[in-house]
Design a protein around this motif. Structure first.
Motif, mmCIF file in Angstrom:
data_model
loop_
_atom_site.group_PDB
_atom_site.id
_atom_site.type_symbol
_atom_site.label_atom_id
_atom_site.label_comp_id
_atom_site.label_asym_id
_atom_site.label_seq_id
_atom_site.Cartn_x
_atom_site.Cartn_y
_atom_site.Cartn_z
ATOM 1 N N SER A 83 93.745 37.133 80.555
ATOM 2 C CA SER A 83 93.476 37.527 79.175
ATOM 3 C C SER A 83 94.766 37.764 78.410
ATOM 4 N N GLN A 84 95.786 38.314 79.079
ATOM 5 C CA GLN A 84 97.071 38.507 78.422
ATOM 6 C C GLN A 84 97.670 37.164 78.011
ATOM 7 N N LEU A 85 97.536 36.157 78.864
ATOM 8 C CA LEU A 85 98.052 34.831 78.537
ATOM 9 C C LEU A 85 97.404 34.295 77.260
ATOM 10 N N LEU A 86 96.092 34.493 77.138
ATOM 11 C CA LEU A 86 95.407 34.057 75.917
ATOM 12 C C LEU A 86 95.914 34.827 74.704
ATOM 13 N N GLY A 87 96.172 36.115 74.899
ATOM 14 C CA GLY A 87 96.726 36.894 73.800
ATOM 15 C C GLY A 87 98.083 36.385 73.351
ATOM 16 N N LEU A 88 98.891 35.919 74.291
ATOM 17 C CA LEU A 88 100.212 35.376 73.952
ATOM 18 C C LEU A 88 100.081 34.025 73.254
ATOM 19 N N ILE A 89 99.070 33.254 73.617
ATOM 20 C CA ILE A 89 98.806 32.006 72.897
ATOM 21 C C ILE A 89 98.542 32.311 71.428
ATOM 22 N N ALA A 90 97.707 33.335 71.196
ATOM 23 C CA ALA A 90 97.404 33.718 69.815
ATOM 24 C C ALA A 90 98.635 34.279 69.108
ATOM 25 N N LYS A 91 99.365 35.154 69.786
ATOM 26 C CA LYS A 91 100.533 35.802 69.181
ATOM 27 C C LYS A 91 101.571 34.792 68.735
ATOM 28 N N HIS A 92 101.830 33.803 69.569
ATOM 29 C CA HIS A 92 102.877 32.815 69.277
ATOM 30 C C HIS A 92 102.336 31.590 68.544
ATOM 31 N N GLU A 93 101.048 31.649 68.166
ATOM 32 C CA GLU A 93 100.401 30.583 67.402
ATOM 33 C C GLU A 93 100.557 29.227 68.085
ATOM 34 N N LEU A 94 100.363 29.237 69.396
ATOM 35 C CA LEU A 94 100.396 27.994 70.156
ATOM 36 C C LEU A 94 99.098 27.227 69.921
ATOM 37 N N THR A 95 99.192 25.913 69.857
ATOM 38 C CA THR A 95 97.989 25.096 69.707
ATOM 39 C C THR A 95 97.317 24.954 71.059
ATOM 40 N N TRP A 96 95.986 24.891 71.068
ATOM 41 C CA TRP A 96 95.277 24.869 72.335
ATOM 42 C C TRP A 96 93.941 24.151 72.184
ATOM 43 N N THR A 97 93.411 23.760 73.310
ATOM 44 C CA THR A 97 92.058 23.220 73.380
ATOM 45 C C THR A 97 91.516 23.522 74.761
ATOM 46 N N GLU A 98 90.211 23.329 74.933
ATOM 47 C CA GLU A 98 89.587 23.486 76.238
ATOM 48 C C GLU A 98 89.088 22.130 76.736
ATOM 49 N N ALA A 99 88.961 22.020 78.047
ATOM 50 C CA ALA A 99 88.427 20.808 78.663
ATOM 51 C C ALA A 99 87.586 21.221 79.872
ATOM 52 N N PRO A 100 86.524 20.469 80.165
ATOM 53 C CA PRO A 100 85.622 20.869 81.254
ATOM 54 C C PRO A 100 86.242 20.704 82.631
ATOM 55 N N VAL A 101 85.966 21.675 83.497
ATOM 56 C CA VAL A 101 86.366 21.607 84.904
ATOM 57 C C VAL A 101 85.205 22.095 85.758
ATOM 58 N N VAL A 102 85.262 21.754 87.036
ATOM 59 C CA VAL A 102 84.243 22.181 87.994
ATOM 60 C C VAL A 102 84.884 23.185 88.948
ATOM 61 N N ILE A 103 84.176 24.279 89.197
ATOM 62 C CA ILE A 103 84.641 25.285 90.145
ATOM 63 C C ILE A 103 83.785 25.214 91.397
ATOM 64 N N ASP A 104 84.447 25.203 92.562
ATOM 65 C CA ASP A 104 83.739 25.205 93.835
ATOM 66 C C ASP A 104 83.509 26.651 94.260
ATOM 67 N N TYR A 105 82.255 27.106 94.176
ATOM 68 C CA TYR A 105 81.927 28.481 94.549
ATOM 69 C C TYR A 105 81.507 28.552 96.014
ATOM 70 N N ALA A 106 82.452 28.262 96.897
ATOM 71 C CA ALA A 106 82.192 28.425 98.326
ATOM 72 C C ALA A 106 82.056 29.912 98.624
ATOM 73 N N ASP A 107 81.405 30.224 99.757
ATOM 74 C CA ASP A 107 81.156 31.625 100.101
ATOM 75 C C ASP A 107 82.449 32.439 100.133
ATOM 76 N N GLU A 108 83.496 31.883 100.736
ATOM 77 C CA GLU A 108 84.748 32.632 100.859
ATOM 78 C C GLU A 108 85.395 32.825 99.507
ATOM 79 N N SER A 109 85.323 31.808 98.648
ATOM 80 C CA SER A 109 85.891 31.956 97.316
ATOM 81 C C SER A 109 85.174 33.045 96.539
ATOM 82 N N ARG A 110 83.840 33.108 96.698
ATOM 83 C CA ARG A 110 83.092 34.164 96.031
ATOM 84 C C ARG A 110 83.510 35.529 96.569
ATOM 85 N N ARG A 111 83.682 35.623 97.893
ATOM 86 C CA ARG A 111 84.053 36.908 98.487
ATOM 87 C C ARG A 111 85.402 37.376 97.985
#
Length: 234
Positions: free
Chosen positions: A182-210
């Motif tokens: 969240s701090q990184l996003l705040g710095l994007i806003a503070k420094h008026e950096l241009t940005w966009t989002e793009a879709p990604v897939v997250i693998d929610y394996a049991d260990e990753s969830r844990r």
């Protein structure tokens, strides 16, 4: 072509890692198929993370003690900036939840659009299977971040991103734990950096969830961000 080495010589992939000996070699090997420069920031691991990352082809920078993922990313940014030919940094988690093809797609978006930052979002794909508790935690983070940064993002705590050199120079992460996202996003806003989002897939394996973000961690994120806001105002 499958297996073809594509170096992307102007890209450094930063992989923060803490006690990831079970996965780090696989993650690095996958990245090395597409990227020539991968740096693992070993955040004070007590296992063989450093040894296995190096054997898989990564450069390794090691913290003597565990400082948190934000600190590991900041160390990786500093390392990337030592290369005068670096134009882009890709941040990529070490637990196997990200896909190399998504990193390549985000990089292509960065090159084609010219924006400073491309943020991965798991919520841009309608059939994404996000566990219910995780979805609730993430949506709370999204609401908080939108309110405090005015960035209309759809996913605030996704570790897969692409930043150009200009953006990396502007980022100075002081929150070491999960609140760094969240701090990184705040710095994007503070420094008026241009940005966009793009879709990604997250693998929610049991260990990753844990090992992933819990409700308690979400409260810690809010607390850390509120404390940082008070410090900035002081």
């Amino acid at each position: 072509m499958p297996g073809q080495q594509v170096s992307h010589a102007d890209v450094t992939v930063v992989v923060p890692a803490f006690n990831e000996e079970a996965r780090v070699a696989t993650v690095v090997s996958g990245l090395r198929v597409a990227f020539g420069r991968v740096v693992v920031v070993d955040d004070g691991s007590s296992d063989r993370t450093t040894e296995l990352a190096r054997a898989a082809g990564a450069s390794v920078v090691r913290h003597p003690a565990n400082l948190g993922q934000g600190a590991a990313l900041q160390t990786g940014f500093a390392f990337a900036l030592t290369d005068p030919d670096m134009r882009y940094v890709v941040t990529f988690d070490s637990d196997g939840q990200h896909r190399v093809e998504d990193a390549l797609a985000l990089l292509a978006t960065a090159r084609e659009s010219g924006v400073d930052v491309v943020l991965g979002s798991r919520f841009l794909t309608p059939d994404t299977a996000v566990p219910a508790v995780r979805r609730a935690v993430l949506r709370a983070g999204i609401a908080f971040t939108r309110a405090t940064t005015r960035l209309d993002v759809t996913d605030t705590h996704n570790g897969l991103r692409v930043l150009n050199r200009h953006a990396v120079r502007q980022i100075d992460l002081t929150l070491s734990d999960m609140a760094h996202a969240s701090q990184l996003l705040g710095l994007i806003a503070k420094h008026e950096l241009t940005w966009t989002e793009a879709p990604v897939v997250i693998d929610y394996a049991d260990e990753s969830r844990r090992r992933g973000q819990s409700n308690v961690n979400a409260l810690n994120i809010v607390f850390d961000l509120a404390l940082e806001r008070l410090r900035s105002a002081g």
